[in-house]
Write an enzyme that holds these catalytic residues in place. Structure first.
Site, PDB file in Angstrom:
ATOM      1  N   PRO A 123      29.739  35.273  24.130  1.00 12.40           N
ATOM      2  CG  PRO A 123      31.098  34.080  25.678  1.00 12.40           C
ATOM      3  CD  PRO A 123      30.801  35.557  25.669  1.00 12.40           C
ATOM      4  CD  GLU A 124      23.617  35.586  21.737  1.00 15.43           C
ATOM      5  OE1 GLU A 124      22.843  34.366  20.923  1.00 15.43           O
ATOM      6  OE2 GLU A 124      24.068  36.507  21.312  1.00 15.43           O
ATOM      7  CE  LYS A 176      22.427  34.866  27.557  1.00 16.63           C
ATOM      8  NZ  LYS A 176      23.247  35.504  26.845  1.00 16.63           N
ATOM      9  CG  HIS A 185      43.818  39.125  29.978  1.00 21.82           C
ATOM     10  ND1 HIS A 185      43.876  40.601  30.312  1.00 21.82           N
ATOM     11  CD2 HIS A 185      44.279  39.761  28.430  1.00 21.82           C
ATOM     12  CE1 HIS A 185      44.008  41.858  29.696  1.00 21.82           C
ATOM     13  NE2 HIS A 185      44.530  40.771  28.342  1.00 21.82           N
ATOM     14  NE  ARG A 202      35.714  44.794  26.891  1.00 22.11           N
ATOM     15  CZ  ARG A 202      34.580  45.170  26.252  1.00 22.11           C
ATOM     16  NH1 ARG A 202      34.296  44.477  24.802  1.00 22.11           N
ATOM     17  NH2 ARG A 202      33.840  46.059  26.458  1.00 22.11           N
ATOM     18  NE  ARG A 248      23.662  43.781  23.446  1.00 21.54           N
ATOM     19  CZ  ARG A 248      24.086  42.391  23.167  1.00 21.54           C
ATOM     20  NH1 ARG A 248      23.087  41.683  24.293  1.00 21.54           N
ATOM     21  NH2 ARG A 248      24.717  41.996  22.418  1.00 21.54           N
TER      22      ARG A 248
END
Ligand SMILES: [Zn+2]
Length: 290
Positions: free
Chosen positions: A2-3, A69, A111, A130, A280
């Protein structure tokens, strides 16, 4: 991952859905407990689990805002302010539900790591497949210095001058422009997707050294970044990865992306290339971007 636009989307829904509500009980998953026992800090950072679980109850959520963020839950208990800072990592998601079973998608339901029960019987739930997300309970922003080092919000007036000045510093001037614009101390919230798009729209090669771009073009690039971020906020974010808003919905910005994850350039039709910049993957058009 997510940005900024995705986090903004989460905050716009979390704020009205959770403000004014009081936490009465907090439970964390066995995964978090085991990690703490091993001396690690999965998700809950900077506090013992006992403190985290006992301090949150009786806190009222006054408001929820975004800073870069990060999600800021502004809390109050007995006249004292507190701040719960949430970073979604790769796959973090918040759900406001009447019961934990209402988290519809199985992989999110499987999760669930933090369950906050509210005084009115509802739940505020944090799920993270994650587990790269972070939750930090602070008294105020100053208590965690990395938060103070973040560049101004990109939509604030000060942000463009901050970017221009920072990019001139010797430690940044020779770096690839993409690495510079993705640095949170230089521009807040410009991650890989939006950096890739803005550079493509400006025909700038991602590896070009910052100092080899004129100030005028840098200013135009900054404006382009702001436009891409705003476009994505308006589209409800990109759902490239496991981003979901609090209703489990995904955004539609991914359909508007022109370069990120593309095999061919939309402008000239050539095969795109990719290279690693600051770890990246950076996709670009070798003809259009110089
Ligand atoms: Zn091209």
């Amino acid at each position: 991952m997510p940005e900024l636009p995705e986090v903004e989307g989460v905050v716009r829904e979390l704020a009205p859905a959770s403000s004014g509500r009081t936490i009465v009980e907090v439970e964390v998953s066995s995964v978090i407990k085991q990690s703490k026992e091993l001396g690690k800090e999965a998700i809950v950072k900077g506090k013992t689990l006992d403190d985290f679980i006992t301090e949150l109850p009786a806190m009222t959520i006054k408001n929820v805002t975004r800073r870069s963020k990060y999600i800021y839950f502004h809390l109050e208990k007995e006249g004292q302010s507190h701040l719960l800072v949430s970073h979604l990592g790769m796959t973090g998601a918040w759900f406001v539900v009447d019961s934990p079973d209402e988290v519809k998608e199985k992989r999110f339901r499987d999760h669930i790591h933090v369950v906050m029960k509210m005084q009115d019987g509802g739940f505020l739930i944090y799920s993270d497949i994650r587990r790269f997300g972070e939750l930090r309970l602070l008294n105020k922003e100053d208590d965690y210095t990395p938060l103070l080092k973040m560049a101004p919000e990109p939509f604030e007036q000060a942000a463009i001058e901050h970017f221009i000045e920072m990019a001139k510093l010797p430690k940044y001037a020779r770096k690839p422009i993409k690495e510079v614009i993705m640095d949170g101390q230089i521009i807040s919230g410009c991650g890989n997707i939006y950096a890739t798009e803005a550079l493509f729209r400006m025909n700038i090669h991602p590896a070009r050294a910052a100092e080899r771009i004129s100030e005028e073009r840098k200013r135009a690039l900054f404006q382009e970044i702001v436009m891409v971020l705003q476009e994505s906020i308006d589209a409800g974010g990109s759902s490239i990865s496991d981003y979901r808003n609090i209703n489990g919905e995904a955004g539609t910005m991914q359909t508007r992306l022109q370069m990120y994850g593309k095999k061919h350039c939309k402008t000239c039709g050539r095969d795109t290339k990719s290279m690693k910049i600051a770890g990246r993957t950076s996709v670009y058009c070798p003809k259009c971007q110089r």
